[in-house]
Design a protein around this motif. Structure first.
Motif, mmCIF file in Angstrom:
data_model
loop_
_atom_site.group_PDB
_atom_site.id
_atom_site.type_symbol
_atom_site.label_atom_id
_atom_site.label_comp_id
_atom_site.label_asym_id
_atom_site.label_seq_id
_atom_site.Cartn_x
_atom_site.Cartn_y
_atom_site.Cartn_z
ATOM 1 N N GLU A 1 38.466 37.662 52.748
ATOM 2 C CA GLU A 1 37.323 37.581 51.714
ATOM 3 C C GLU A 1 37.694 37.575 50.406
ATOM 4 O O GLU A 1 37.019 37.251 49.381
ATOM 5 N N ILE A 2 39.011 38.431 50.167
ATOM 6 C CA ILE A 2 39.571 38.606 48.643
ATOM 7 C C ILE A 2 40.030 37.395 47.918
ATOM 8 O O ILE A 2 40.658 36.479 48.813
ATOM 9 N N VAL A 3 39.614 37.211 47.142
ATOM 10 C CA VAL A 3 39.949 36.049 46.191
ATOM 11 C C VAL A 3 40.870 36.656 45.219
ATOM 12 O O VAL A 3 40.439 37.135 44.338
ATOM 13 N N LEU A 4 42.204 36.249 45.294
ATOM 14 C CA LEU A 4 43.253 36.449 44.586
ATOM 15 C C LEU A 4 42.917 35.896 43.170
ATOM 16 O O LEU A 4 42.688 34.624 43.176
ATOM 17 N N PRO A 5 43.232 36.699 42.112
ATOM 18 C CA PRO A 5 42.885 36.247 40.748
ATOM 19 C C PRO A 5 44.100 34.993 40.405
ATOM 20 O O PRO A 5 45.369 34.809 40.972
ATOM 21 N N ASP A 6 43.631 33.796 39.628
ATOM 22 C CA ASP A 6 44.498 33.120 39.163
ATOM 23 C C ASP A 6 45.608 33.453 38.390
ATOM 24 O O ASP A 6 45.309 34.418 37.729
ATOM 25 N N PRO A 7 46.794 33.133 38.257
ATOM 26 C CA PRO A 7 48.010 33.583 37.346
ATOM 27 C C PRO A 7 47.273 33.711 36.038
ATOM 28 O O PRO A 7 46.780 32.824 35.305
ATOM 29 N N ILE A 8 47.588 34.970 35.525
ATOM 30 C CA ILE A 8 47.489 35.298 34.042
ATOM 31 C C ILE A 8 48.619 36.052 33.590
ATOM 32 O O ILE A 8 49.283 36.502 34.203
ATOM 33 N N GLU A 9 48.609 36.139 32.313
ATOM 34 C CA GLU A 9 49.866 36.598 31.837
ATOM 35 C C GLU A 9 49.901 38.283 31.646
ATOM 36 O O GLU A 9 50.773 38.707 31.863
ATOM 37 N N ASP A 10 48.588 38.798 31.355
ATOM 38 C CA ASP A 10 48.644 40.351 31.709
ATOM 39 C C ASP A 10 48.743 41.104 33.103
ATOM 40 O O ASP A 10 47.598 40.664 33.831
ATOM 41 N N PRO A 11 49.746 41.389 33.579
ATOM 42 C CA PRO A 11 49.742 41.734 34.881
ATOM 43 C C PRO A 11 48.518 43.165 35.100
ATOM 44 O O PRO A 11 47.906 43.082 36.148
ATOM 45 N N LYS A 12 48.509 43.823 33.928
ATOM 46 C CA LYS A 12 47.354 44.997 34.290
ATOM 47 C C LYS A 12 46.151 44.391 34.433
ATOM 48 O O LYS A 12 45.353 44.971 35.085
ATOM 49 N N GLU A 13 45.580 43.359 33.605
ATOM 50 C CA GLU A 13 44.617 42.591 33.968
ATOM 51 C C GLU A 13 44.495 42.032 35.403
ATOM 52 O O GLU A 13 43.367 42.016 35.797
ATOM 53 N N ALA A 14 45.442 41.538 35.766
ATOM 54 C CA ALA A 14 45.424 41.101 37.212
ATOM 55 C C ALA A 14 45.244 41.962 38.120
ATOM 56 O O ALA A 14 44.513 41.617 39.177
#
Length: 191
Positions: A61-74
């Motif tokens: 059920e976990i939706v992994l985040p789309d790739p983003i630049e900020d690893p902390k935010e991911a």
């Protein structure tokens, strides 16, 4: 009813959400499926294998985040998503703590977290430990949140006063969850 792994997982979730983990036994599961307990062992080896199946199902059920630049935010987005998913199934924290994270969806989630931790600057040597730290924070926070969600605002205030007048038991769980994640991130970055 054909006994499939999907049927076993669904029956297990029905028992969990209705009665909790203490009621989830192989015998109770067989009864829920309307089969003999011995027949269940043709499909799953033991209770740990059952927990692995359930945890994998919940993890899907976990939706992994789309790739983003900020690893902390991911990592924060992933943590919020994992928290949300754990909150949806009764005793999910206990299921996860008693299962081995070697199933496909769980491995995908772990690999995502490890990649983001690496981008954050965590060394390969410490990455698994950092991943465990993040995972353990999420699961223990959710366990505490679920316990606290049953108390009233008045009870929360009385609880906070046990530690002194200046301390407040904050019922804003998401705010507290994010604060804890930021503290962990700050520690990981300063590694």
């Amino acid at each position: 009813m054909a006994i499939t792994k999907e049927a076993i997982v669904q029956a297990s979730l029905d028992i969990l959400n209705r009665e909790g983990i203490s009621a989830l036994s192989m015998r109770a599961l067989a009864k829920e499926l309307d089969i003999k307990a011995a027949s269940l062992y043709w499909h799953i080896k033991d209770k740990r294998a059952l927990y692995d199946l359930i945890a994998e199902h919940i993890n899907q059920e976990i939706v992994l985040p789309d790739p983003i630049e900020d690893p902390k935010e991911a990592i924060i987005i992933l943590a919020l998503e994992f928290r949300r998913v754990l909150m949806n199934t009764r005793d999910a924290v206990e299921i996860f703590s008693q299962s081995f994270p070697g199933t496909p969806s769980r491995l995908e989630t772990i690999k995502f977290l490890l990649a983001e931790l690496t981008k954050l600057g965590v060394s390969k040597e410490n990455c698994l430990t950092a991943g465990n730290l993040v995972n353990n924070y999420i699961t223990s926070f959710v366990a505490d949140e679920l316990r606290a969600s049953h108390i009233s605002a008045e009870e929360a205030q009385q609880f906070g006063q046990l530690f002194g007048e200046e301390y407040e038991f904050n019922m804003e769980f998401e705010k507290q969850f994010l604060y804890g994640l930021r503290v962990i991130m700050a520690g990981l970055i300063s590694e």
